[in-house]
Design an enzyme around this catalytic site. Structure first.
Site, PDB file in Angstrom:
ATOM      1  N   LYS A  40       9.704 -22.115   1.945  1.00  0.00           N
ATOM      2  CA  LYS A  40      10.138 -21.508   0.679  1.00  0.00           C
ATOM      3  C   LYS A  40      11.434 -22.170   0.227  1.00  0.00           C
ATOM      4  O   LYS A  40      12.385 -22.278   0.994  1.00  0.00           O
ATOM      5  CB  LYS A  40      10.374 -20.006   0.893  1.00  0.00           C
ATOM      6  CG  LYS A  40      10.845 -19.273  -0.355  1.00  0.00           C
ATOM      7  CD  LYS A  40      10.825 -17.774  -0.139  1.00  0.00           C
ATOM      8  CE  LYS A  40      12.120 -17.207   0.345  1.00  0.00           C
ATOM      9  NZ  LYS A  40      13.198 -17.158  -0.654  1.00  0.00           N
ATOM     10  N   LYS A  70      12.075 -16.530  -8.938  1.00  0.00           N
ATOM     11  CA  LYS A  70      12.071 -15.175  -9.517  1.00  0.00           C
ATOM     12  C   LYS A  70      12.249 -15.221 -11.040  1.00  0.00           C
ATOM     13  O   LYS A  70      13.235 -14.726 -11.594  1.00  0.00           O
ATOM     14  CB  LYS A  70      13.141 -14.316  -8.854  1.00  0.00           C
ATOM     15  CG  LYS A  70      12.881 -14.113  -7.342  1.00  0.00           C
ATOM     16  CD  LYS A  70      13.836 -13.120  -6.714  1.00  0.00           C
ATOM     17  CE  LYS A  70      13.491 -12.770  -5.277  1.00  0.00           C
ATOM     18  NZ  LYS A  70      13.825 -13.810  -4.290  1.00  0.00           N
ATOM     19  N   PHE A  71      11.265 -15.810 -11.709  1.00  0.00           N
ATOM     20  CA  PHE A  71      11.340 -15.950 -13.172  1.00  0.00           C
ATOM     21  C   PHE A  71      11.465 -14.585 -13.855  1.00  0.00           C
ATOM     22  O   PHE A  71      10.731 -13.646 -13.558  1.00  0.00           O
ATOM     23  CB  PHE A  71      10.073 -16.634 -13.703  1.00  0.00           C
ATOM     24  CG  PHE A  71       9.914 -18.064 -13.260  1.00  0.00           C
ATOM     25  CD1 PHE A  71      10.998 -18.920 -13.177  1.00  0.00           C
ATOM     26  CD2 PHE A  71       8.662 -18.557 -12.938  1.00  0.00           C
ATOM     27  CE1 PHE A  71      10.848 -20.244 -12.782  1.00  0.00           C
ATOM     28  CE2 PHE A  71       8.492 -19.884 -12.543  1.00  0.00           C
ATOM     29  CZ  PHE A  71       9.583 -20.719 -12.469  1.00  0.00           C
ATOM     30  N   ASP A  73      12.170 -13.601 -17.917  1.00  0.00           N
ATOM     31  CA  ASP A  73      12.527 -14.000 -19.288  1.00  0.00           C
ATOM     32  C   ASP A  73      11.451 -13.461 -20.230  1.00  0.00           C
ATOM     33  O   ASP A  73      10.549 -12.743 -19.800  1.00  0.00           O
ATOM     34  CB  ASP A  73      12.637 -15.539 -19.375  1.00  0.00           C
ATOM     35  CG  ASP A  73      13.669 -15.978 -20.414  1.00  0.00           C
ATOM     36  OD1 ASP A  73      13.615 -15.458 -21.559  1.00  0.00           O
ATOM     37  OD2 ASP A  73      14.506 -16.823 -20.103  1.00  0.00           O
ATOM     38  N   PRO A  75       8.019 -13.332 -22.147  1.00  0.00           N
ATOM     39  CA  PRO A  75       6.763 -13.801 -21.566  1.00  0.00           C
ATOM     40  C   PRO A  75       6.457 -15.269 -21.853  1.00  0.00           C
ATOM     41  O   PRO A  75       6.014 -16.002 -20.953  1.00  0.00           O
ATOM     42  CB  PRO A  75       5.712 -12.871 -22.184  1.00  0.00           C
ATOM     43  CG  PRO A  75       6.471 -11.594 -22.392  1.00  0.00           C
ATOM     44  CD  PRO A  75       7.860 -12.012 -22.792  1.00  0.00           C
ATOM     45  N   THR A  77       8.402 -17.789 -22.319  1.00  0.00           N
ATOM     46  CA  THR A  77       9.248 -18.673 -21.509  1.00  0.00           C
ATOM     47  C   THR A  77       8.809 -18.651 -20.050  1.00  0.00           C
ATOM     48  O   THR A  77       8.779 -19.685 -19.379  1.00  0.00           O
ATOM     49  CB  THR A  77      10.727 -18.261 -21.652  1.00  0.00           C
ATOM     50  OG1 THR A  77      11.068 -18.316 -23.040  1.00  0.00           O
ATOM     51  CG2 THR A  77      11.648 -19.187 -20.885  1.00  0.00           C
ATOM     52  N   THR A 121      14.466  -4.734  -2.629  1.00  0.00           N
ATOM     53  CA  THR A 121      14.641  -3.761  -1.549  1.00  0.00           C
ATOM     54  C   THR A 121      16.092  -3.311  -1.436  1.00  0.00           C
ATOM     55  O   THR A 121      16.390  -2.331  -0.769  1.00  0.00           O
ATOM     56  CB  THR A 121      14.188  -4.364  -0.206  1.00  0.00           C
ATOM     57  OG1 THR A 121      14.717  -5.685  -0.112  1.00  0.00           O
ATOM     58  CG2 THR A 121      12.686  -4.411  -0.115  1.00  0.00           C
TER      59      THR A 121
HETATM   60  O1  C5P Z   1      17.119 -12.596   5.749  1.00  0.00           O
HETATM   61  P1  C5P Z   1      16.460 -13.951   5.730  1.00  0.00           P
HETATM   62  O2  C5P Z   1      17.453 -15.073   5.825  1.00  0.00           O
HETATM   63  O3  C5P Z   1      15.349 -14.083   6.755  1.00  0.00           O
HETATM   64  O4  C5P Z   1      15.811 -14.002   4.268  1.00  0.00           O
HETATM   65  C1  C5P Z   1      14.763 -14.851   3.987  1.00  0.00           C
HETATM   66  C2  C5P Z   1      14.498 -14.960   2.505  1.00  0.00           C
HETATM   67  O5  C5P Z   1      13.930 -13.788   1.981  1.00  0.00           O
HETATM   68  C3  C5P Z   1      15.680 -15.305   1.617  1.00  0.00           C
HETATM   69  O6  C5P Z   1      15.399 -16.584   1.074  1.00  0.00           O
HETATM   70  C4  C5P Z   1      15.676 -14.270   0.520  1.00  0.00           C
HETATM   71  O7  C5P Z   1      15.828 -14.858  -0.765  1.00  0.00           O
HETATM   72  C5  C5P Z   1      14.314 -13.647   0.631  1.00  0.00           C
HETATM   73  N1  C5P Z   1      14.292 -12.222   0.303  1.00  0.00           N
HETATM   74  C6  C5P Z   1      13.574 -11.772  -0.783  1.00  0.00           C
HETATM   75  N2  C5P Z   1      13.513 -10.431  -1.086  1.00  0.00           N
HETATM   76  C7  C5P Z   1      14.151  -9.538  -0.328  1.00  0.00           C
HETATM   77  C8  C5P Z   1      14.875  -9.967   0.798  1.00  0.00           C
HETATM   78  C9  C5P Z   1      14.932 -11.337   1.094  1.00  0.00           C
HETATM   79  O8  C5P Z   1      12.952 -12.570  -1.487  1.00  0.00           O
HETATM   80  N3  C5P Z   1      14.042  -8.246  -0.627  1.00  0.00           N
END
Ligand code: C5P
Length: 235
Positions: A40, A70-71, A73, A75, A77, A121
């Protein structure tokens, strides 16, 4: 547990390349070598200006790629941004969970699978009140996940705890990708973190792991350990 999807076990681990430059990213991927199959890349690397160089390099190494930008904007775009990822060997891309954006992203995708971020989260009840949501976090996540599928998205990003309720209440074809994994006993402040096996027991299809691999004494050994746990969880 979700048994319907034919996902090779070794592709269920997505390694987050949260490093400040492309050289460090390549060094980590090279060190992990054949143990890692899915990476990723997100905003930190995007801001280096070499994001697509790295993307093409990963593709040349036969790695699967998740672009986590995480787009969010209007729709049209969002649709145009997704279009830029078509044909580049991107397997997953993320958009925010509003209907119009999800629909536009799903309509624009060709070979990319779209994941909706349901609710971060890190948001608690008070934060949701501030944003004007009356329902609780789980209801919001379930409702957004249902709508994501309805408008043509492929899955959601959800914590290991939410994975369980999504499996109970949303069609099993929804892909659930779970970050917040702590492979060993968790003594830091990540209260909502789950272990590798717990994430899969709860219904995750993929897990995302960043710092526990990057900061390990041997990232490759940590990846091997996680891969073994994944194989065992799906034994
Ligand atoms: O905590 P760690 O380093 O394992 O996080 C891994 C990835 O998870 C990070 O790149 C973070 O952007 C992503 N992440 C996410 N959504 C969350 C928590 C973490 O996309 N709620």
């Amino acid at each position: 547990m979700s048994m319907k999807k034919e996902i090779p076990n070794h592709e269920r681990l997505i390694i987050a390349l949260d490093v400040p430059d492309i050289e460090q990213a390549k060094a980590l991927v090279s060190e992990i070598s054949d143990s890692g199959h899915f990476y990723k890349i997100g905003l930190e690397l995007f801001m280096t200006g070499q994001f697509f160089d790295l993307l093409d390099w990963l593709s040349d190494q036969d790695k699967k790629i998740f672009t986590d930008l995480k787009f969010f904007d209007i729709p049209q775009t969002v649709a145009r941004a997704v279009s830029q990822l078509n044909g580049r060997n991107v397997f997953f891309a993320t958009v925010h969970g509003n209907d119009g954006m999800m629909k536009a992203a799903a309509a624009a995708k060709q070979d990319v699978n779209i994941l909706a971020v349901t609710a971060l989260t890190s948001l608690d009840r008070g934060d949701l009140d501030d944003l004007g949501f009356q329902c609780d976090v789980q209801d919001l996540v379930v409702s957004r996940a249902r709508r994501a599928l309805q408008v043509g998205c492929d899955g959601v990003v959800a914590s290991g705890h939410e994975a369980e309720i999504l499996r109970e209440q949303v069609d099993s074809k929804l892909l659930v990708v779970t970050p917040g994994i702590r492979p060993v006993d968790n003594d830091d402040d990540q209260k909502r973190a789950v272990t590798v096996s717990q994430a899969f027991v709860n219904g995750a299809d993929y897990i995302v792991v960043g710092r526990p691999i990057k900061n390990a004494e041997s990232p490759k050994a940590m990846v091997d350990q996680i891969q073994a746990e994944i194989a065992q969880a799906h034994g």
